[in-house]
Scaffold this active site. Structure first.
Site, PDB file in Angstrom:
ATOM      1  N   HIS A  30      54.732  -2.016  39.851  1.00  0.00           N
ATOM      2  CA  HIS A  30      55.998  -1.279  39.855  1.00  0.00           C
ATOM      3  C   HIS A  30      55.806   0.171  40.268  1.00  0.00           C
ATOM      4  CE1 HIS A  30      54.251  -1.135  35.816  1.00  0.00           C
ATOM      5  NE2 HIS A  30      54.706   0.106  35.746  1.00  0.00           N
ATOM      6  N   HIS A  34      57.506   3.986  39.580  1.00  0.00           N
ATOM      7  CA  HIS A  34      58.370   4.814  38.736  1.00  0.00           C
ATOM      8  C   HIS A  34      59.072   5.826  39.649  1.00  0.00           C
ATOM      9  CE1 HIS A  34      56.277   3.892  34.810  1.00  0.00           C
ATOM     10  NE2 HIS A  34      55.296   3.597  35.644  1.00  0.00           N
TER      11      HIS A  34
HETATM   12  P1  AMP Z   1      53.270   1.412  33.362  1.00  0.00           P
HETATM   13  O1  AMP Z   1      52.628   2.001  32.133  1.00  0.00           O
HETATM   14  O2  AMP Z   1      53.038   2.199  34.619  1.00  0.00           O
HETATM   15  O3  AMP Z   1      52.826  -0.018  33.455  1.00  0.00           O
HETATM   16  O4  AMP Z   1      54.824   1.474  33.134  1.00  0.00           O
HETATM   17  C1  AMP Z   1      55.533   0.511  32.436  1.00  0.00           C
HETATM   18  C2  AMP Z   1      56.887   1.103  32.179  1.00  0.00           C
HETATM   19  O5  AMP Z   1      57.732   0.063  31.790  1.00  0.00           O
HETATM   20  C3  AMP Z   1      56.905   2.149  31.053  1.00  0.00           C
HETATM   21  O6  AMP Z   1      57.426   3.358  31.558  1.00  0.00           O
HETATM   22  C4  AMP Z   1      57.795   1.518  29.998  1.00  0.00           C
HETATM   23  O7  AMP Z   1      58.610   2.466  29.356  1.00  0.00           O
HETATM   24  C5  AMP Z   1      58.607   0.542  30.816  1.00  0.00           C
HETATM   25  N1  AMP Z   1      59.116  -0.644  30.127  1.00  0.00           N
HETATM   26  C6  AMP Z   1      58.478  -1.428  29.220  1.00  0.00           C
HETATM   27  N2  AMP Z   1      59.250  -2.466  28.860  1.00  0.00           N
HETATM   28  C7  AMP Z   1      60.407  -2.350  29.568  1.00  0.00           C
HETATM   29  C8  AMP Z   1      61.607  -3.120  29.658  1.00  0.00           C
HETATM   30  N3  AMP Z   1      61.805  -4.222  28.927  1.00  0.00           N
HETATM   31  N4  AMP Z   1      62.586  -2.696  30.497  1.00  0.00           N
HETATM   32  C9  AMP Z   1      62.419  -1.584  31.237  1.00  0.00           C
HETATM   33  N5  AMP Z   1      61.322  -0.812  31.188  1.00  0.00           N
HETATM   34  C10 AMP Z   1      60.315  -1.192  30.382  1.00  0.00           C
END
Ligand code: AMP
Length: 141
Positions: free
Chosen positions: A102, A104
């Site tokens: 993903h 951000h």
């Molecule tokens: P990363 O640490 O780069 O893998 O980012 C994962 C992101 O996903 C974090 O910023 C979390 O806040 C976000 N996240 C986790 N669970 C969910 C969810 N169910 N819906 C939307 N965002 C999420």
């Protein structure tokens, strides 16, 4: 580590988990981060079973980065942000916590620090309102 199809983003892609969606194409989906580091923090994920940048299908990656550009423009407009930060983490050592690739997208303002990563859950009404602001900018793009 092999791709775990039970990760939360895979469930969102299969509509098995809820999300505040803002944009979708045949190759990518964008939705609000539920623990935003700044208001308007949005995620864009490829429709591919890939953990990170190094294993995502390059064609789908192309479609995904196009979606990042489209959504980033809408986020910039919706939050009147002078700056936009794009982040993409690969592997636990880099801070990755969800193992479906993903990007951000974060609106940034001079002097406004962002909050700790994946820490505080935002109120769902706030997330829906923010998603609505971004969707409105996409509709009028
Ligand atoms: P990363 O640490 O780069 O893998 O980012 C994962 C992101 O996903 C974090 O910023 C979390 O806040 C976000 N996240 C986790 N669970 C969910 C969810 N169910 N819906 C939307 N965002 C999420």
């Amino acid at each position: 580590m092999s791709y775990d199809s039970n990760n939360i983003f895979a469930k969102i892609l299969r509509d098995e988990a809820p999300a505040f969606k803002v944009y979708e194409t045949d190759q990518a989906l964008a939705f609000m981060d539920v623990m935003p580091q700044v208001p308007g923090h949005t995620l864009v994920i490829p429709k591919d079973s890939a953990e990170g940048l190094l294993d995502v299908d390059p064609i789908i990656l192309g479609g995904t980065i196009c979606a990042v550009q489209t959504v980033a423009e809408a986020v910039k407009q919706a939050f009147e942000a002078p700056g936009i930060m794009i982040a993409q983490l690969n592997g636990p050592a880099a801070g990755q916590t969800v193992f479906h690739m993903h990007f951000h997208i974060m609106p940034r303002f001079e002097g406004l620090e962002f909050k700790l990563h994946a820490r505080d859950m935002e109120d769902f009404a706030v997330l829906e309102a923010h998603a609505g602001r971004i969707r409105a900018c996409l509709t009028h793009a």
